[in-house]
Structures are given as C-alpha cells and as structure tokens.
Write an enzyme that holds these catalytic residues in place. Sequence first.
Site, PDB file in Angstrom:
ATOM      1  N   SER A 193       0.836  -1.197   0.000  1.00  0.00           N
ATOM      2  CA  SER A 193       0.000   0.000   0.000  1.00  0.00           C
ATOM      3  C   SER A 193       0.879   1.259   0.000  1.00  0.00           C
ATOM      4  O   SER A 193       1.710   1.441  -0.899  1.00  0.00           O
ATOM      5  CB  SER A 193      -0.956  -0.032   1.197  1.00  0.00           C
ATOM      6  OG  SER A 193      -1.900   1.007   1.119  1.00  0.00           O
ATOM      7  N   ASP A 347      -9.973  -3.293  -5.514  1.00  0.00           N
ATOM      8  CA  ASP A 347      -9.133  -2.326  -4.801  1.00  0.00           C
ATOM      9  C   ASP A 347      -9.064  -1.057  -5.638  1.00  0.00           C
ATOM     10  O   ASP A 347      -8.801  -1.109  -6.848  1.00  0.00           O
ATOM     11  CB  ASP A 347      -7.730  -2.926  -4.606  1.00  0.00           C
ATOM     12  CG  ASP A 347      -6.757  -1.992  -3.903  1.00  0.00           C
ATOM     13  OD1 ASP A 347      -7.185  -0.934  -3.407  1.00  0.00           O
ATOM     14  OD2 ASP A 347      -5.563  -2.331  -3.851  1.00  0.00           O
ATOM     15  N   HIS A 377      -8.082  -4.501  -0.828  1.00  0.00           N
ATOM     16  CA  HIS A 377      -7.021  -3.715  -0.213  1.00  0.00           C
ATOM     17  C   HIS A 377      -6.856  -4.090   1.259  1.00  0.00           C
ATOM     18  O   HIS A 377      -7.821  -4.177   2.007  1.00  0.00           O
ATOM     19  CB  HIS A 377      -7.310  -2.219  -0.331  1.00  0.00           C
ATOM     20  CG  HIS A 377      -6.115  -1.380  -0.025  1.00  0.00           C
ATOM     21  ND1 HIS A 377      -5.145  -1.097  -0.962  1.00  0.00           N
ATOM     22  CD2 HIS A 377      -5.695  -0.797   1.123  1.00  0.00           C
ATOM     23  CE1 HIS A 377      -4.201  -0.363  -0.407  1.00  0.00           C
ATOM     24  NE2 HIS A 377      -4.502  -0.183   0.852  1.00  0.00           N
TER      25      HIS A 377
END
Length: 407
Positions: A193, A347, A377
């Site tokens: 991320s 995501d 995610h």
Amino acid sequence: MAVLWLVSLLVLPTFLLGVFVWAVFEHFLTADVPAALQHPAKFRFLHCIFLYAVTLGTIFEKLGICSMPKFVRFLHDRMARKKDRKLVVTNLRFGTIPVRLFQPKAASSSPRRGIIFYHGGGGIFGSLDCYHNVCSFLAQETDSVLLLVGYRKLPDYHFPVISRDCLSASIHFLRGLETYGVDPRRVVVCGESLGGGLGAFITQTLVGRSDLPSIRAQVLIYPVVQLINLQLPSFQQNQYVPFLSRKFMVTNICTCMSIDLSWQDAILNGAFIPPDAWRKYRKWLSSDNIPERFKGRGHQPRFPGPFNEAAYLEAKCILDVENSPLITDDKTIAQLPEAFLVSCENDILRDDTLLYKKRLEDQGVRVTWYHVEDGFHGSLILFDMEPFSFPCSQKIVNAVVSYIKGI
C-alpha cells in the site's frame, strides 16, 4: 459515590453498543461488497469492527482523550504476535527511526538475501507490531534477513517525514549489510500500500548511487504510486469497497500532507493540476493506459476538472515525485531493477499497479505481475489471522515468497 459507579456501569456499555450499532448502519449504508469476494459475511464483520474502532478513536480525539490514529494503532498492536522460534528478532533505532530486524537463527555458509520492508496504513495505521507476523513469515520462508521500518507517522509527523525516515533507514541498513550477514547483491525492497509507494520512491532515489549496493528487485504489493488521477476506472468501480474507500483515501492524503480538507473535491476531480502539468503527465496517468478488460463497469472518463489556481497552491505537493513516484523521468525508470507487482481486482489502487507496470515495461524493465481476482485492499495482513484470514491473503503472501526465493 456508589450511585456514580452504577451510572457509569450502565452508561458505558450503552455508549459502546450505540457506537457499534452506528458502525453497522454505516457499513450497510456505504460499503460495497463485490460478488467476487469470498466469505462476504466475514468481510462485512471485519469492516464493521474497523469502522467501530475508527469511530471510537474519532470520539476520543474530539474529547481530547487520545488521537484517532494512536487509538487504532493501540488496538492493532494488541493482535497476537506469533513466537519466532527460528528467528532472532531485535528492536533497534536508526537515529530517531524505530526498526525491527528479523534474522534466521540457523547458521549459513554464505551471506543471506536481505529484505527492506515498508508497511502500509496510509501514514495513519500500521506499526512494527501490526506487521510483525507478516515480516516474520517472509523472513522464515525465504531464509532472509529482513528489516521492518517503523517510520514516524500521524498525528505527530506528516510528509515528507514518512518518506525521509524510510530513505534514511534504508541507507543505514545498506551501509551495514556485512554486519547483518546480508549479500549486497541480493537486497530486495518490499512494501504494501503506502509502503509500496515508499518502496518505489526509495528504489528510484537510490538509482545510480555508487556508494551503496544496488537494489536487486522491488516487490510492490497494491502500491500507492500516484495521487494525481483519482478518477481512474478502479477508483470509480471500487470507491465504496472496504478497507480503502476513495473518500477515506482523499481524507488521508489531505491529513498526511497538511492540506485543508476543504480542498478534497478539487483533489478528487483534478482541479488542482495545471494544464501544462497534465499535458506532461497524461501519457502516464490517463485511463487510456488501462487495458479494456478493466473498464467494463461503467467507467466514464471526466478528468481533470477546470483548473483552480488556489487549489494548486494548496495541493501542489501532490505533484512531487516523492509523493507520486509514477511520474518520475524516463531515464530513472529505465535504470530500475526488476519488479514484482501485486494488484487486487477489488481495490481502488488496482490501476496504480497497472499504470506503473506499463511505465516500467515501456522502459525495458522486467516486470512480474500477479493479479488477485478475489483480492481486496489490506488483505495481506490478514493472511494468518484465523478465523479472519481469506484465501486471497494466502495467495499474495505465497506469491511474494515464491518470487523472493528466486532472487
């Protein structure tokens, strides 16, 4: 006095229950749970717990008790840490930066592979403890020395402190590889991320440094590599999918970069981007670069909006390569090491990975792409959290281990 205690005992459970009910209502009113996800009931429950924690943290922050980020991190850090029977785990500080070193106990006849890991959490969540199990698993399964960087974060620190901490810790580690028994020819940068975006930025920054060992590969797991075009297909298709909605992401951007929240709409529609800047970056950031098969859910390009100079003056830091490494120059991209990129279908950051993949490949960089159709995610961190793990979580961690073992 007894009456006060009795009232407290009645009020507190009622308050906590009320907040949880509100979190459940918010989930069902705002969250979109894609049909492709496995175990949707489990997914909904986890998101309700997430909203519950964030809401409690926000209430405590307004009451002056504790900031929301610190409260949620406190809860995250209470998650069970597995014992590292095959590892020596050491907490260190590189100057002001806390780090955690994972080293296999077994003797090795030659220097081991090294991994520098940057955790996710948007600069708000995540910690050394929160990502301990993931990093322990990676170190054990790949027989590598792993450095987990605990960069400083909100509410006390904002960008560029986060990226500078990661860069400083990485350079410190690279200069002492011999001390840690690491082969300087096999150092891998890995991030998830926000940590994936940090990994991309740091790998770019270290290109051409003759005083440091070269990075052998970059492993980027659903990375944040640009904050400029938030109208890509995946941002529209997955804008309400937990655990990273588009609204939550824009709020994080503003908070981390000290941008007033009143400019959220200008950031969403791209009104802060000068026309000449968009002409320069469009060839890399346009949704035209996204394969057609990912546009099948009603995507309608409408970007950027009419230019707003005031918005640009407030949010121009978003256009820095440090915050959007996707827009670095071709010369730098062409010198990057090979990459392993992970994307998840459900995501909002899926298309960031697709755009970065194209940029790398256009400049001749070898890319291995792993796409998870049922992924979402934040799924990486759930890989061993029974009974709340998901098949996609295990798929990702296994794919990462398999790739790194081949380095």
